[in-house]
Motif scaffolding. Structure first.
Motif, PDB file in Angstrom:
ATOM      1  N   UNK A  14      36.345  28.004   6.347  1.00 42.27           N
ATOM      2  CA  UNK A  14      36.048  28.188   4.927  1.00 42.27           C
ATOM      3  C   UNK A  14      37.021  27.424   4.055  1.00 42.27           C
ATOM      4  N   UNK A  15      38.305  27.472   4.419  1.00 45.20           N
ATOM      5  CA  UNK A  15      39.323  26.740   3.664  1.00 45.20           C
ATOM      6  C   UNK A  15      39.087  25.236   3.752  1.00 45.20           C
ATOM      7  N   UNK A  16      38.583  24.780   4.877  1.00 48.45           N
ATOM      8  CA  UNK A  16      38.372  23.350   5.075  1.00 48.45           C
ATOM      9  C   UNK A  16      37.060  22.835   4.481  1.00 48.45           C
ATOM     10  N   UNK A  20      35.997  20.936  -0.582  1.00 50.10           N
ATOM     11  CA  UNK A  20      35.298  19.653  -0.687  1.00 50.10           C
ATOM     12  C   UNK A  20      33.848  19.796  -1.138  1.00 50.10           C
ATOM     13  N   UNK A  21      33.181  20.854  -0.694  1.00 50.24           N
ATOM     14  CA  UNK A  21      31.794  21.082  -1.114  1.00 50.24           C
ATOM     15  C   UNK A  21      31.717  21.330  -2.621  1.00 50.24           C
ATOM     16  N   UNK A  22      32.617  22.131  -3.138  1.00 52.55           N
ATOM     17  CA  UNK A  22      32.636  22.380  -4.580  1.00 52.55           C
ATOM     18  C   UNK A  22      32.961  21.114  -5.358  1.00 52.55           C
ATOM     19  N   UNK A  23      33.840  20.283  -4.828  1.00 54.15           N
ATOM     20  CA  UNK A  23      34.174  19.035  -5.502  1.00 54.15           C
ATOM     21  C   UNK A  23      32.959  18.111  -5.574  1.00 54.15           C
ATOM     22  N   UNK A  24      32.214  18.019  -4.495  1.00 58.92           N
ATOM     23  CA  UNK A  24      31.011  17.181  -4.487  1.00 58.92           C
ATOM     24  C   UNK A  24      29.985  17.726  -5.471  1.00 58.92           C
TER      25      UNK A  24
END
Length: 54
Positions: A14-16, A20-24
């Protein structure tokens, strides 16, 4: 350091994956907002160039 070792697998993945998903997603929505803004401003520019003020 021992607390970091004891993180469970789902938390680690989840941390990994979540940041990045939210940034995209943020970049995608920002792009859509900017594109809509440019379209709206260009329509306003066309209307004022044609002499329409509504």
């Amino acid at each position: 350091f021992s607390q970091v070792k004891s993180i469970f697998a789902l938390g680690f993945y989840g941390i990994m994956t979540v940041p990045p998903t939210l940034a995209v997603m943020n970049v995608f929505w920002f792009w859509k907002i900017c594109r809509g803004l440019v379209r709206t401003l260009s329509k306003m520019k066309m209307h004022t160039a044609n002499g329409k003020t509504d």
